[in-house]
Design an enzyme around this catalytic site. Structure first.
Site, PDB file in Angstrom:
ATOM      1  N   TYR A 150      60.763  45.061 109.352  1.00 19.76           N
ATOM      2  CA  TYR A 150      60.454  45.829 110.557  1.00 19.76           C
ATOM      3  C   TYR A 150      59.901  47.203 110.191  1.00 19.76           C
ATOM      4  CZ  TYR A 150      61.206  48.186 115.052  1.00 19.76           C
ATOM      5  OH  TYR A 150      61.037  48.900 116.216  1.00 19.76           O
ATOM      6  N   LYS A 154      56.085  48.468 111.059  1.00 13.43           N
ATOM      7  CA  LYS A 154      55.847  49.624 111.922  1.00 13.43           C
ATOM      8  C   LYS A 154      55.098  50.727 111.168  1.00 13.43           C
ATOM      9  CE  LYS A 154      57.570  48.534 115.963  1.00 13.43           C
ATOM     10  NZ  LYS A 154      56.711  48.451 117.170  1.00 13.43           N
TER      11      LYS A 154
END
Length: 282
Positions: A150, A154
């Protein structure tokens, strides 16, 4: 109901959490809204609340993203704002144990989905349009509750934001990002559970949890004419968490780091698809 002459905004992942708050905020500001979400029921409910159009879509699939943009053009004749918000927790577990398919799935939604949104929306946008990508404060630190996949996905979104801003500037299309911190949304609740009972997150200077509306207002600013000279930038909305530096003990202080619990799997958030714990490490 939104006015017929208002600007048009597409919000991916608009059915719940930050996406829903953004849809409602933009609708209140006079935008005609298109709510794209894999969870078709949530998309429809939000669209009805905002007087907008719901389009079921998996942002990791190019035909779906192209169909969302086409639906906006077909219904409203234009696209003035795109908010690339669709997201999920994705792969979790120690970096030595994450399954490749879960890593790829995480990047497909968070990074490829953002790229596809930019690709197809920019084709129909005209001068003065705005793209706002939703990043994460997790992109700035390795000491985070989010998984390695993640965080990396991002971080890629933030670089993509800058690259696209440079490329699209001659067309007068602005591209910016908003990085939320810990915001009380169904996605966070699906991963963090009882830890949300605390008055505020450990290590965060501002003494309350983030709210979806906090992020929606930041998106509204970057989407609108007040930010006409702002492009290629990231606005961090995290209650000072990044400024304070959460420190290496932050996940342990929060008490719900899947890695510390020996869990390996994938969090599919509020998509309507089931999350999965693939195994528990001894």
């Amino acid at each position: 109901m939104t006015p017929r002459s208002g600007p048009v905004a597409i919000v991916t992942g608009g059915g719940s959490g930050i996406g829903r708050a953004t849809v409602l905020h933009l609708a209140a500001e006079g935008y005609r809204v298109v709510v794209a979400d894999l969870n078709s029921r949530a998309a429809q409910e939000t669209a009805e609340s905002a007087g907008g159009l719901a389009v079921p879509a998996d942002v990791s699939r190019e035909p779906d993203v192209a169909a969302v943009v086409a639906a906006a053009i077909d219904r409203f004749g234009q696209v003035d704002v795109l908010v690339n918000n669709a997201g999920l927790g994705g792969a979790f577990g120690p970096v030595t144990e994450i399954e490749v398919e879960d890593w790829d799935f995480t990047f497909a939604v968070l990074t490829r989905g953002t790229f596809l949104g930019i690709k197809h929306a920019a084709r129909v946008m005209t001068a003065g349009a705005s793209i706002v990508n939703i990043g994460s404060a997790a992109a700035y630190s390795g000491a985070t509750l989010a998984s390695t996949a993640y965080c990396a996905a991002k971080a890629a979104v933030l670089n993509l934001t800058m690259s696209a801003a440079v490329e699209l500037a001659p067309q007068r299309i602005r591209v910016n990002a908003v990085c939320p911190g810990l915001v009380r949304t169904p996605l966070l609740e699906s991963a963090r559970g009882d830890a949300l009972a605390a008055a505020s997150p450990p290590g965060q200077p501002w003494p309350r949890w983030g709210r979806p509306e906090d992020i929606a207002r930041a998106v509204g600013y970057l989407a609108g004419s007040a930010a006409e000279f702002v492009t290629g930038q990231t606005l961090v909305v995290d209650g000072g968490l990044t400024a304070a530096g959460p420190g290496p003990d932050f996940p342990a202080a929060f008490g719900l780091d899947p890695r510390a619990q020996g869990l390996v799997g994938v969090n599919r958030g509020t998509t309507g698809q089931r999350s999965q714990v693939r195994r528990r490490m001894s």
